[in-house]
Design an enzyme around this catalytic site. Structure first.
Site, PDB file in Angstrom:
ATOM      1  N   GLY A  48       4.049  39.212 130.181  1.00 37.40           N
ATOM      2  CA  GLY A  48       2.688  39.067 129.683  1.00 37.40           C
ATOM      3  C   GLY A  48       1.708  38.424 130.648  1.00 37.40           C
ATOM      4  N   ASP A 107       1.647  30.464 121.260  1.00 34.58           N
ATOM      5  CA  ASP A 107       1.552  30.653 119.814  1.00 34.58           C
ATOM      6  C   ASP A 107       2.225  29.463 119.148  1.00 34.58           C
ATOM      7  OD1 ASP A 107       1.409  31.541 117.246  1.00 34.58           O
ATOM      8  OD2 ASP A 107       2.678  33.291 117.524  1.00 34.58           O
TER       9      ASP A 107
END
Ligand code: IMP
Ligand code: MG
Length: 183
Positions: A48, A107
């Protein structure tokens, strides 16, 4: 791939390519000031962070080395378990090095807190974190993230490296994925 191509698959563009570029220049200045001409080992978290690493590493004036780790949280779906498995380890010995972890998004923060502890245990001189995006839940975990690009709402986002099932990574900005894609 342009964002226009996937209009039906996203509900909203959260951050444009231009906003990312501007923010990366600001982050780079802060990072340069912090390291004050020390060498830095940038550790990118695959996959990512690839786009963020590519742009941030060229925006800083500090002398950097680049290395990569691939990790996977055990467990399936869209939630992280905090149990982390190394899929690809660093090629570099971090002993005595100033390490800056380059992450796409925080997150739960579980992956990251494990990673920081792991690199500290290897004897890094310092371990800092720069994340492009941060979701509200990250506040619950005690992980010190020195630099954050953007705080975003608790939505599943794609683009600029972030994927859903390996797709959408090449979108230039960050967009909220339409629930119709994953439900
Ligand atoms: P956590 O902080 O341990 O919960 O997990 C962070 C990782 O989950 C990130 O590095 C991403 O790979 C992935 N992730 C979390 N939120 C998103 C999202 O909204 N879109 C895409 N990937 C996400
Ligand atoms: Mg990641």
């Amino acid at each position: 791939m342009d964002l226009e191509t996937v209009t039906a698959e996203i509900t909203q563009v959260l951050i444009t390519k231009e906003q990312i570029e501007t923010r990366i220049q600001e982050l780079a200045k802060e990072i340069d000031a912090h390291y004050d001409s020390k060498d830095v080992l940038l550790v990118g978290v695959l996959k990512g962070a690839v786009m963020f690493m590519a742009d941030l590493s060229r925006a800083v004036q500090s002398r950097v080395q680049m290395d990569w780790m691939a990790v996977s949280s055990y467990g399936s779906g869209t939630t992280s378990s905090g149990v982390v498995r190394i899929l690809k380890d660093l090629d570099t010995d971090v002993l005595g090095k100033d390490v800056l972890i380059v992450e796409d998004i925080i997150d739960s923060g579980l992956t990251l807190s494990w990673l920081v502890a792991n690199l500290e245990a290897r004897g890094a001189a310092s371990v800092e974190v720069v994340a492009l995006l941060r979701k509200p839940d990250a506040a619950k975990v005690d992980v010190d993230v020195r630099w954050v690009g953007f705080d975003i709402p608790n939505e599943f986002v794609v683009g600029y490296g972030l994927d859903y099932n390996e797709r959408y990574r090449t979108l230039p900005g960050v967009a909220v994925l339409s629930p119709s894609v994953y439900s």
